[in-house]
Design an enzyme around this catalytic site. Structure first.
Site, PDB file in Angstrom:
ATOM      1  N   CYS A 180       0.429  -1.076   0.183  1.00  0.00           N
ATOM      2  CA  CYS A 180       0.030   0.049  -0.068  1.00  0.00           C
ATOM      3  C   CYS A 180       0.643   0.923   0.168  1.00  0.00           C
ATOM      4  CB  CYS A 180      -1.266  -0.229   1.247  1.00  0.00           C
ATOM      5  SG  CYS A 180      -2.103   1.627   0.993  1.00  0.00           S
ATOM      6  N   GLU A 205      -9.153  -0.986  -2.452  1.00  0.00           N
ATOM      7  CA  GLU A 205      -9.278   0.560  -2.500  1.00  0.00           C
ATOM      8  C   GLU A 205     -10.281   0.723  -1.783  1.00  0.00           C
ATOM      9  OE1 GLU A 205      -6.377   2.254  -2.873  1.00  0.00           O
ATOM     10  OE2 GLU A 205      -5.597   0.787  -3.600  1.00  0.00           O
TER      11      GLU A 205
END
Length: 186
Positions: free
Chosen positions: A100, A143
């Site tokens: 991430c 996401e």
């Protein structure tokens, strides 16, 4: 314009994001900036909370892999997801090593459904309601977690969370080095 990415520990990453409509100010410019930011950081997905906006907006872009030729496509496929919603998941699940942009230097295997039924609007507010799979499904789930106030490390086993806790604390306290623009603690 490349925007600063919010690091783990910032409260915006734990908030539930709000839906937007087609009149959201400067939406086209924001989407373009999000793609530029994502690609500039070598990411494959970016959610609005990661650029300090509490709205339901995601950009995804990756070069598909062709198993037959063992090569990646020359051009990325891109998806803009506005107000995305996972309606249901398929039965199959698989692990995949995730990282991430908001959590530098941590990569862990995360178990997720391999197919999902997704509803969203694209950048032109055209409605989509599709079953998706492969990389698109994986990145979309990651996401959308951001839009729901979650990060991928929340999905790790208790044991794996213990192993990454120190690194997460380092990121939260501003101890990280990245080659892309990150929001710094004040």
């Amino acid at each position: 314009m490349i925007l600063p990415i919010v690091p783990y520990g910032d409260p915006v990453l734990r908030k539930i994001s709000k839906p937007i409509d087609k009149d959201y100010p400067n939406l086209k410019e924001l989407i373009a900036n999000m793609y530029e930011t994502m690609y500039g950081a070598d990411g494959v997905g970016l959610a609005a909370p990661q650029i300090n906006l509490n709205i339901r907006l995601v950009v995804i872009g990756f070069r598909p892999y062709d198993e037959k030729t063992d090569t990646y496509a020359d051009k990325a496929v891109e998806y803009t997801l506005i107000n995305p919603e996972i309606l249901e998941s398929g039965e199959g699940k698989d692990y995949f090593c995730e990282g991430c942009l908001s959590i530098p230097d941590i990569h862990e295997d995360v178990l997720r459904p391999t197919t999902i039924h997704l509803h969203w609007f694209d950048e032109n507010f055209v409605e989509h309601d599709e079953w998706i799979d492969d990389m698109f499904a994986r990145v979309a789930q990651h996401e959308i977690d951001h839009l729901d106030g979650k990060v991928f490390t929340d999905r790790l086993s208790t044991l794996r969370k213990t192993f990454v806790k120190r690194k997460l604390n380092d990121v939260a306290s501003g101890k990280y080095a990245v080659r892309y623009k990150m929001k710094r603690k004040k």
